[in-house]
Design an enzyme around this catalytic site. Structure first.
Site, PDB file in Angstrom:
ATOM      1  CD  GLU A 363      -3.209  -1.271   1.675  1.00 31.61           C
ATOM      2  OE1 GLU A 363      -3.694  -0.191   2.048  1.00 31.61           O
ATOM      3  OE2 GLU A 363      -3.746  -2.373   1.875  1.00 31.61           O
TER       4      GLU A 363
HETATM    5  N1  CAA Z   1      -7.022  11.349  -3.667  1.00 34.06           N
HETATM    6  C1  CAA Z   1      -7.594  11.807  -4.824  1.00 34.06           C
HETATM    7  N2  CAA Z   1      -6.890  12.076  -5.933  1.00 34.06           N
HETATM    8  C2  CAA Z   1      -5.553  11.889  -5.872  1.00 34.06           C
HETATM    9  C3  CAA Z   1      -4.896  11.418  -4.706  1.00 34.06           C
HETATM   10  C4  CAA Z   1      -5.699  11.154  -3.579  1.00 34.06           C
HETATM   11  N3  CAA Z   1      -5.175  10.692  -2.444  1.00 34.06           N
HETATM   12  N4  CAA Z   1      -3.571  11.329  -4.967  1.00 34.06           N
HETATM   13  C5  CAA Z   1      -3.408  11.731  -6.250  1.00 34.06           C
HETATM   14  N5  CAA Z   1      -4.600  12.062  -6.788  1.00 34.06           N
HETATM   15  C6  CAA Z   1      -4.877  12.582  -8.132  1.00 34.06           C
HETATM   16  C7  CAA Z   1      -4.139  13.907  -8.354  1.00 34.06           C
HETATM   17  O1  CAA Z   1      -4.904  15.001  -7.903  1.00 34.06           O
HETATM   18  C8  CAA Z   1      -3.962  13.915  -9.865  1.00 34.06           C
HETATM   19  O2  CAA Z   1      -5.171  14.309 -10.478  1.00 34.06           O
HETATM   20  P1  CAA Z   1      -5.246  15.691 -11.397  1.00 34.06           P
HETATM   21  O3  CAA Z   1      -4.242  15.509 -12.492  1.00 34.06           O
HETATM   22  O4  CAA Z   1      -6.665  15.722 -11.866  1.00 34.06           O
HETATM   23  O5  CAA Z   1      -4.911  16.800 -10.475  1.00 34.06           O
HETATM   24  C9  CAA Z   1      -3.784  12.444 -10.183  1.00 34.06           C
HETATM   25  O6  CAA Z   1      -4.338  11.696  -9.102  1.00 34.06           O
HETATM   26  C10 CAA Z   1      -2.338  12.061 -10.388  1.00 34.06           C
HETATM   27  O7  CAA Z   1      -1.650  12.384  -9.200  1.00 34.06           O
HETATM   28  P2  CAA Z   1      -0.084  12.555  -9.131  1.00 34.06           P
HETATM   29  O8  CAA Z   1       0.366  13.473 -10.234  1.00 34.06           O
HETATM   30  O9  CAA Z   1       0.263  12.917  -7.726  1.00 34.06           O
HETATM   31  O10 CAA Z   1       0.425  11.082  -9.492  1.00 34.06           O
HETATM   32  P3  CAA Z   1       1.856  10.488  -9.521  1.00 34.06           P
HETATM   33  O11 CAA Z   1       1.998   9.697 -10.762  1.00 34.06           O
HETATM   34  O12 CAA Z   1       2.866  11.536  -9.231  1.00 34.06           O
HETATM   35  O13 CAA Z   1       1.807   9.398  -8.344  1.00 34.06           O
HETATM   36  C11 CAA Z   1       2.004   8.530  -6.124  1.00 34.06           C
HETATM   37  C12 CAA Z   1       1.610   9.711  -7.020  1.00 34.06           C
HETATM   38  C13 CAA Z   1       1.669   9.001  -4.721  1.00 34.06           C
HETATM   39  C14 CAA Z   1       3.474   8.205  -6.220  1.00 34.06           C
HETATM   40  C15 CAA Z   1       1.121   7.291  -6.522  1.00 34.06           C
HETATM   41  O14 CAA Z   1       1.512   6.749  -7.747  1.00 34.06           O
HETATM   42  C16 CAA Z   1       1.164   6.201  -5.481  1.00 34.06           C
HETATM   43  O15 CAA Z   1       0.492   6.300  -4.449  1.00 34.06           O
HETATM   44  N6  CAA Z   1       1.916   5.101  -5.748  1.00 34.06           N
HETATM   45  C17 CAA Z   1       1.963   3.967  -4.855  1.00 34.06           C
HETATM   46  C18 CAA Z   1       0.948   2.953  -5.260  1.00 34.06           C
HETATM   47  C19 CAA Z   1       0.743   1.931  -4.176  1.00 34.06           C
HETATM   48  O16 CAA Z   1       0.460   2.264  -3.041  1.00 34.06           O
HETATM   49  N7  CAA Z   1       0.836   0.662  -4.556  1.00 34.06           N
HETATM   50  C20 CAA Z   1       0.577  -0.391  -3.640  1.00 34.06           C
HETATM   51  C21 CAA Z   1      -0.199  -1.462  -4.312  1.00 34.06           C
HETATM   52  S1  CAA Z   1      -1.709  -1.897  -3.579  1.00 34.06           S
HETATM   53  C22 CAA Z   1      -1.373  -2.981  -2.339  1.00 34.06           C
HETATM   54  O17 CAA Z   1      -0.286  -3.076  -1.852  1.00 34.06           O
HETATM   55  C23 CAA Z   1      -2.551  -3.724  -1.868  1.00 34.06           C
HETATM   56  C24 CAA Z   1      -2.282  -4.994  -1.122  1.00 34.06           C
HETATM   57  O18 CAA Z   1      -2.212  -6.045  -1.708  1.00 34.06           O
HETATM   58  C25 CAA Z   1      -2.215  -4.990   0.346  1.00 34.06           C
END
Ligand code: CAA
Length: 380
Positions: A363
């Protein structure tokens, strides 16, 4: 400011503690060794209402708050993080998103069964080449009018083999970047959907982690959650809440290891006295206790933010970042307090140490939490 829990929250915490001790503890070592999924135990957690804790009772949930959810996560994780991750994924990553953004028909068809634990769900975002960089989805969902054709591979999927319902994130229009991503509800048994081999893991070995393959899977359009292109935001919003659950899991792992170390230090003797009487041990316990209490405040605060309708992206990321570090540090120290016995399975702390590591990875890794935190604090 009131730091006390309500009568109801205390009751739920006690119920989870009792369940963990009577139902999870007896075979936790065997399940870890054999990588056996806690099937019966998950069924019982469904009956207790732990699998749809925050879901409205009209959809079969328990209508409880996020504080109650983190209390349950903490208690279960003290004993068995493989069981608690099922609770976390089903509640935060599957039920929550369906309830918040699903259509009434999707809620009727899927949420009602997921919230009661009749079936469990999985959240499918990670891919061989898209873990942290979630926008780089290679899985495609091509729009064919009344349905999508889904192709690709998902990796490290929790509940991968045991789930019946999968929320799959896929790219529909690559040109649109993150705005071209959708989330589809995929059912086990849909033609072309194959479950890959189970991963052989360092920790949370009782949890069921698989890769998944989608080969021309036909998914009806009514199985898309939200508007076209909403998939990435769905994933981000869902993960923001999921991080609170994993933070509570990390807190529980730390607290479980600390409780074992404290107990052991009052029983084990060296140099003519209980080892707790040596400052080398007592100071370790003091550090553990302080760090766990600090982590607990961050976790409860993030849960409170969510319950109050406040933004919880920042507080959830901080809670996960800190609690997972505390889980790692505390479990390593708990093994040290146990000396040679800490290296032996029957003392439980070596398993907790192995389980702790995943809380810094899934996550969103600790580095991802720092991206979320730094972007948030630098925004203004
Ligand atoms: N809520 C709503 N919208 C959001 C948001 C949030 N928390 N975070 C980002 N967004 C939106 C942004 O506003 C943006 O939208 P707009 O262009 O309309 O403004 C869009 O999403 C893109 O956002 P970013 O430009 O910030 O995206 P990014 O490519 O820079 O990525 C990141 C940001 C935080 C690195 C994201 O990619 C991330 O969280 N990565 C990690 C993914 C992850 O957690 N993977 C784990 C897998 S799931 C898992 O582990 C489950 C399991 O089995 C237990």
């Amino acid at each position: 400011m009131d730091f006390s829990l309500t009568e109801e929250q205390l009751m739920i915490q006690q119920a989870a503690r009792d369940f963990a001790l009577t139902e999870l503890l007896p075979e936790v070592i065997e399940r870890d060794e054999a990588q056996r999924f806690p099937k019966e135990e998950v069924k019982k957690m469904g009956e207790l209402g732990f699998l749809g804790m925050m879901v409205d009772s009209k959809y079969g949930g328990s209508s409880l708050d996020t504080i109650s959810y983190v209390l349950v996560m903490e208690e279960l994780s003290k004993i068995d993080a493989s069981a608690s991750v099922v609770v976390s994924v089903n509640n935060s990553l599957v039920c929550w998103g369906l309830e918040a953004y699903g259509t009434e028909a999707q809620k009727e068809k899927y949420l009602t069964r997921l919230a009661t634990g009749e079936i469990i769900g999985a959240f499918c975002l990670s891919e061989p080449e898209a873990g942290s960089d979630a926008t780089s989805q290679k899985t495609t969902a091509i729009d064919k009018g009344d349905h999508y054709i889904l192709n690709g591979t998902k990796n490290w999927i929790t509940n991968g083999g045991t789930a019946e319902v999968y929320l799959v994130i896929a790219q529909t229009d690559r040109e649109k970047g993150h705005k071209g991503i959708n989330v589809l509800i995929v059912e086990k048994g849909m033609e072309g959907f194959e479950i890959g081999p189970k991963e052989n893991k360092l920790g949370i070995r009782g949890s069921d982690t698989h890769s998944l393959n989608f080969n021309d899977v036909k998914v009806p359009k009514e199985n898309r959650i939200g508007e076209d292109g909403f998939g990435f935001k769905f994933a981000m919003k869902t993960l923001a809440g999921g991080r609170i659950g994993i933070a509570a899991q990390a807190l529980g792992i730390a607290a479980g290891a600390y409780e074992l170390a404290k107990k052991y230090s009052k029983e084990r003797k060296s140099f003519g006295t209980e080892i707790a009487n040596h400052q080398a041990i007592a100071f370790k316990l003091a550090d553990m206790h302080t760090q766990i209490e600090a982590a607990r405040h961050l976790v409860y605060k993030a849960a409170w933010d969510k319950d109050q309708g406040k933004d919880y992206d920042l507080s959830g990321a901080m809670a996960k970042l800190y609690a997972s570090q505390v889980a790692m540090d505390t479990t390593i120290e708990a093994v040290q307090v146990h000396g040679g016995n800490g290296f032996v399975k029957e003392y439980h702390v070596e398993r907790l140490m192995r389980d702790a590591k995943i809380t810094q990875i899934y996550e969103g890794t600790s580095e991802i939490q720092k991206i979320v935190i730094s972007r948030s604090i630098l925004r203004d």
